[in-house]
Design an enzyme around this catalytic site. Structure first.
Site, PDB file in Angstrom:
ATOM      1  N   LYS A   1       1.250 -55.407   5.685  1.00  0.00           N
ATOM      2  CA  LYS A   1       1.070 -54.043   5.145  1.00  0.00           C
ATOM      3  C   LYS A   1       1.787 -53.916   3.806  1.00  0.00           C
ATOM      4  CE  LYS A   1       3.892 -50.588   6.580  1.00  0.00           C
ATOM      5  NZ  LYS A   1       4.544 -49.745   5.577  1.00  0.00           N
ATOM      6  N   ASN A   2       3.036 -54.355   3.747  1.00  0.00           N
ATOM      7  CA  ASN A   2       3.868 -54.110   2.556  1.00  0.00           C
ATOM      8  C   ASN A   2       3.552 -55.047   1.408  1.00  0.00           C
ATOM      9  OD1 ASN A   2       4.936 -52.005   3.918  1.00  0.00           O
ATOM     10  ND2 ASN A   2       6.904 -52.983   4.364  1.00  0.00           N
TER      11      ASN A   2
ATOM     12  N   ARG B   1       4.283 -42.668   0.808  1.00  0.00           N
ATOM     13  CA  ARG B   1       5.112 -42.693  -0.391  1.00  0.00           C
ATOM     14  C   ARG B   1       4.846 -43.924  -1.270  1.00  0.00           C
ATOM     15  NH1 ARG B   1       9.370 -41.055   0.306  1.00  0.00           N
ATOM     16  NH2 ARG B   1      10.384 -42.127  -1.389  1.00  0.00           N
TER      17      ARG B   1
ATOM     18  N   CYS C   1      11.575 -38.630   3.510  1.00  0.00           N
ATOM     19  CA  CYS C   1      10.831 -38.975   4.727  1.00  0.00           C
ATOM     20  C   CYS C   1      11.863 -39.081   5.855  1.00  0.00           C
ATOM     21  CB  CYS C   1      10.040 -40.260   4.538  1.00  0.00           C
ATOM     22  SG  CYS C   1      11.012 -41.726   4.749  1.00  0.00           S
TER      23      CYS C   1
ATOM     24  N   ARG D   1      14.966 -41.378  -0.144  1.00  0.00           N
ATOM     25  CA  ARG D   1      14.082 -42.352  -0.800  1.00  0.00           C
ATOM     26  C   ARG D   1      13.615 -41.890  -2.187  1.00  0.00           C
ATOM     27  NH1 ARG D   1      10.070 -44.769   3.545  1.00  0.00           N
ATOM     28  NH2 ARG D   1       9.977 -46.473   2.034  1.00  0.00           N
TER      29      ARG D   1
ATOM     30  N   ASP E   1      13.697 -53.219   8.290  1.00  0.00           N
ATOM     31  CA  ASP E   1      12.473 -52.892   9.037  1.00  0.00           C
ATOM     32  C   ASP E   1      12.452 -53.517  10.421  1.00  0.00           C
ATOM     33  OD1 ASP E   1      10.188 -52.896   6.190  1.00  0.00           O
ATOM     34  OD2 ASP E   1      11.728 -51.517   6.851  1.00  0.00           O
TER      35      ASP E   1
ATOM     36  N   ARG F   1       0.426 -46.435  11.340  1.00  0.00           N
ATOM     37  CA  ARG F   1       0.592 -46.658   9.901  1.00  0.00           C
ATOM     38  C   ARG F   1       0.838 -48.140   9.614  1.00  0.00           C
ATOM     39  NH1 ARG F   1       4.533 -42.922   6.754  1.00  0.00           N
ATOM     40  NH2 ARG F   1       3.578 -44.304   5.237  1.00  0.00           N
TER      41      ARG F   1
HETATM   42  C1  EPZ Z   1       9.928 -50.853   0.923  1.00  0.00           C
HETATM   43  O1  EPZ Z   1      10.194 -49.476   0.738  1.00  0.00           O
HETATM   44  C2  EPZ Z   1       9.133 -50.956   2.213  1.00  0.00           C
HETATM   45  N1  EPZ Z   1       7.865 -50.226   2.081  1.00  0.00           N
HETATM   46  C3  EPZ Z   1       9.952 -50.385   3.375  1.00  0.00           C
HETATM   47  O2  EPZ Z   1       9.205 -50.589   4.570  1.00  0.00           O
HETATM   48  C4  EPZ Z   1      11.259 -51.160   3.479  1.00  0.00           C
HETATM   49  O3  EPZ Z   1      12.052 -50.602   4.492  1.00  0.00           O
HETATM   50  C5  EPZ Z   1      12.008 -51.089   2.137  1.00  0.00           C
HETATM   51  O4  EPZ Z   1      11.151 -51.586   1.087  1.00  0.00           O
HETATM   52  C6  EPZ Z   1      13.285 -51.917   2.143  1.00  0.00           C
HETATM   53  O5  EPZ Z   1      12.976 -53.240   2.460  1.00  0.00           O
HETATM   54  C7  EPZ Z   1       6.852 -50.802   1.412  1.00  0.00           C
HETATM   55  O6  EPZ Z   1       6.967 -51.911   0.910  1.00  0.00           O
HETATM   56  C8  EPZ Z   1       5.582 -50.006   1.317  1.00  0.00           C
HETATM   57  P1  EPZ Z   1      13.417 -49.637  -1.611  1.00  0.00           P
HETATM   58  P2  EPZ Z   1      10.802 -48.963  -0.676  1.00  0.00           P
HETATM   59  O7  EPZ Z   1      12.978 -49.060  -2.908  1.00  0.00           O
HETATM   60  O8  EPZ Z   1      10.254 -49.770  -1.780  1.00  0.00           O
HETATM   61  C9  EPZ Z   1      16.963 -46.622  -2.567  1.00  0.00           C
HETATM   62  C10 EPZ Z   1       8.250 -50.042   6.626  1.00  0.00           C
HETATM   63  O9  EPZ Z   1       8.773 -49.715   7.688  1.00  0.00           O
HETATM   64  N2  EPZ Z   1      16.237 -46.334  -3.810  1.00  0.00           N
HETATM   65  O10 EPZ Z   1      13.698 -51.100  -1.541  1.00  0.00           O
HETATM   66  O11 EPZ Z   1      10.632 -47.494  -0.724  1.00  0.00           O
HETATM   67  C11 EPZ Z   1      16.202 -46.145  -1.335  1.00  0.00           C
HETATM   68  O12 EPZ Z   1      16.485 -44.773  -1.095  1.00  0.00           O
HETATM   69  C12 EPZ Z   1       8.791 -49.452   5.332  1.00  0.00           C
HETATM   70  O13 EPZ Z   1       7.299 -50.849   6.488  1.00  0.00           O
HETATM   71  C13 EPZ Z   1      16.824 -45.446  -4.726  1.00  0.00           C
HETATM   72  O14 EPZ Z   1      17.900 -44.902  -4.499  1.00  0.00           O
HETATM   73  O15 EPZ Z   1      12.346 -49.301  -0.478  1.00  0.00           O
HETATM   74  C14 EPZ Z   1      16.721 -47.041  -0.247  1.00  0.00           C
HETATM   75  O16 EPZ Z   1      17.935 -46.526   0.239  1.00  0.00           O
HETATM   76  C15 EPZ Z   1       9.892 -48.427   5.566  1.00  0.00           C
HETATM   77  N3  EPZ Z   1      16.152 -45.179  -5.879  1.00  0.00           N
HETATM   78  C16 EPZ Z   1      16.984 -48.372  -0.973  1.00  0.00           C
HETATM   79  O17 EPZ Z   1      17.025 -48.050  -2.377  1.00  0.00           O
HETATM   80  C17 EPZ Z   1      14.947 -45.764  -6.188  1.00  0.00           C
HETATM   81  O18 EPZ Z   1      14.388 -45.490  -7.265  1.00  0.00           O
HETATM   82  C18 EPZ Z   1      15.897 -49.416  -0.776  1.00  0.00           C
HETATM   83  O19 EPZ Z   1      14.661 -48.799  -1.078  1.00  0.00           O
HETATM   84  C19 EPZ Z   1      14.376 -46.660  -5.242  1.00  0.00           C
HETATM   85  C20 EPZ Z   1      15.046 -46.941  -4.074  1.00  0.00           C
END
Ligand code: EPZ
Length: 417
Positions: A22-23, A92, A116, A121, A304, A396
């Site tokens: 998915k990701n 998102r 969420c 996020r 995850d 999802r």
């Molecule tokens: C991706 O989300 C995945 N989703 C998530 O999987 C996964 O948990 C996450 O990466 C971490 O591995 C997809 O790939 C579609 P991040 P993403 O940006 O990109 C903070 C699932 O269950 N952050 O790596 O949104 C954020 O709040 C989903 O399949 C900022 O502060 O995750 C988080 O605490 C859930 N500012 C941390 O970084 C930003 O601009 C990591 O988020 C961006 C992120």
């Protein structure tokens, strides 16, 4: 709304095939916006999030057809640059249109995703990076408006590794003027696959999979032909299913190189894991040893998989300390597991799981994607019946999970609520 009903206590055995990731599929489908023409992407999983991407690409003007997981996307005529709130709030990852639209058309208007269940996020790091590349970013009534004549290469240092931020900026930089370096970049396998796909399209990306990615901008890209890699989190979920039911399951498509931290911890918990052609065989232990985990960006223990692993630790012989370092509110599954008799206490980002002899089937409620998976795993091991409601969260990210588990011998049904 559907619910899932499980009569627990069955040992799982046999072979299960993992669907496409998915990701990975999500950014790959958005990457089709970067190049006009007909793109072909195979092994796309049949998920609610994928249906949302299909809708969004169509709203933007692309022609999308799909058959048995094979997507054909003609992105020759992108008319709109707006990702509307009603789509972004359901998924998102829609913010991943920002980079491609800005790079190709010089304009993007994307609804801010909002928070969420698992955390705020924000996307501040995405926006900071795009500004460093010359984009003018304004916030307008809940929407991000981004404009740039032509993005220019920049050196960007992420405050923290962000998967989406790395993906958005890699896509934006692929058509920028000059070279971009992303420091403290995310190293997830999905980043590596996206870079491989972009390079197939004519991009010049090096270093994906390390914390420093270099992208030399080119003037144009060509359509993508690609097959999505297996979903490592779905694979990990089935591996835990084998471990929690003292089962013996071959997870076809599971790649040890994508799951080293999970494999290490499952072995510490007593599972036997062996490589076989095309997958990993997992034999669950008679007694589950309690182990501690701390989630971290890849190659650390994946956030995850935290909820799924907690279900396993609920039946451990001792005490397991689980620390969630990536998201601020990813313990929504705890109170539902407690309803099934799990002995868990939370202190900030840390959950202390005291193993119990057995879990008790109960009606529980899914709150987010991976929490749903955790409740299914607990239900497989619990006595009596577990009914899980609000499983739209589950749909999802898992393709027909109840059919796959039934084929391994689980007594599990999806029923209309
Ligand atoms: C991706 O989300 C995945 N989703 C998530 O999987 C996964 O948990 C996450 O990466 C971490 O591995 C997809 O790939 C579609 P991040 P993403 O940006 O990109 C903070 C699932 O269950 N952050 O790596 O949104 C954020 O709040 C989903 O399949 C900022 O502060 O995750 C988080 O605490 C859930 N500012 C941390 O970084 C930003 O601009 C990591 O988020 C961006 C992120």
């Amino acid at each position: 709304m559907d619910k899932i009903v499980i009569h627990g206590g069955r040992r799982l055995s046999g072979e299960v095939k993992v669907s496409g990731a998915k990701n990975s599929a999500l950014p790959l489908l958005f990457a089709t916006l970067l190049a006009p023409g007909v793109h072909r992407i195979a092994n796309v999983p049949d998920l609610r999030d994928i249906a949302t991407v299909e809708k969004l690409l169509t709203v933007l003007g692309a022609q999308v057809t799909r058959k048995n997981g094979n997507f054909v996307v003609d992105s020759g005529a992108i008319e709109s640059v707006e990702a509307p709130y009603d789509l972004v709030r359901t998924m998102r990852a829609s913010v991943l249109v920002l980079g491609p639209l800005l790079a190709r058309l010089g304009h993007a208007r994307v609804s801010l995703p909002g928070g969420c269940a698992i955390g705020a996020r924000p996307i501040n790091l995405h926006l900071k990076g795009l500004e460093a590349m010359g984009a003018k970013i304004t916030l307008d009534h809940g929407y991000v408006e981004a404009r740039a004549k032509r993005l220019r290469g920049a050196r960007i240092l992420f405050d923290m590794p962000t998967v989406g931020g790395t993906e958005n900026l890699m896509m934006a930089a692929s058509l920028a003027q000059g070279t971009t370096v992303l420091e403290n970049a995310a190293c997830e396998p999905e980043i590596v696959e996206l870079a491989e796909a972009l390079n197939k399209m004519g991009a010049r990306i090096e270093g994906a999979g390390t914390d420093s990615v270099t992208i030399e901008g080119v003037d144009e890209l060509t359509p993508l032909v690609h097959a999505v890699m297996p979903d490592r989190i779905e694979a990990g979920t089935f591996m835990v299913a084998a471990a929690i039911t003292q089962g013996d399951v071959l997870v076809t498509g599971a790649m040890s190189s994508h799951l080293e931290a999970l494999i290490f911890k499952l072995r510490e918990a007593g599972a036997e894991i062996s490589e076989e052609t095309g997958g990993l065989r997992v034999k669950g232990p008679r007694k589950i040893t309690s182990v501690d985990i701390k989630t971290r960006p890849h190659p650390g223990f994946p956030t995850d998989m935290q909820a799924q692993f907690m279900a396993l630790m609920a039946l451990g012989t001792g005490t397991s300390v689980i620390t969630e370092n990536v998201f601020e509110n990813r313990f929504m599954h705890v109170c539902e597991l407690q309803r099934m008799g799990a002995n868990i206490s939370i202190e900030g980002h840390t959950a202390t799981v005291k193993g119990v002899k057995g879990l008790l089937g109960a009606p529980v409620m899914a709150t987010d994607l991976r929490a749903s998976a955790s409740l299914i795993l607990a239900g497989l091991a619990a006595d009596n019946t577990t009914e899980i409601s609000r499983i739209y969260h589950l749909d999802r990210g898992y393709e027909r999970i109840e059919e796959k588990l039934k084929s391994l011998g689980a007594d599990i049904e999806r029923v209309k609520e």
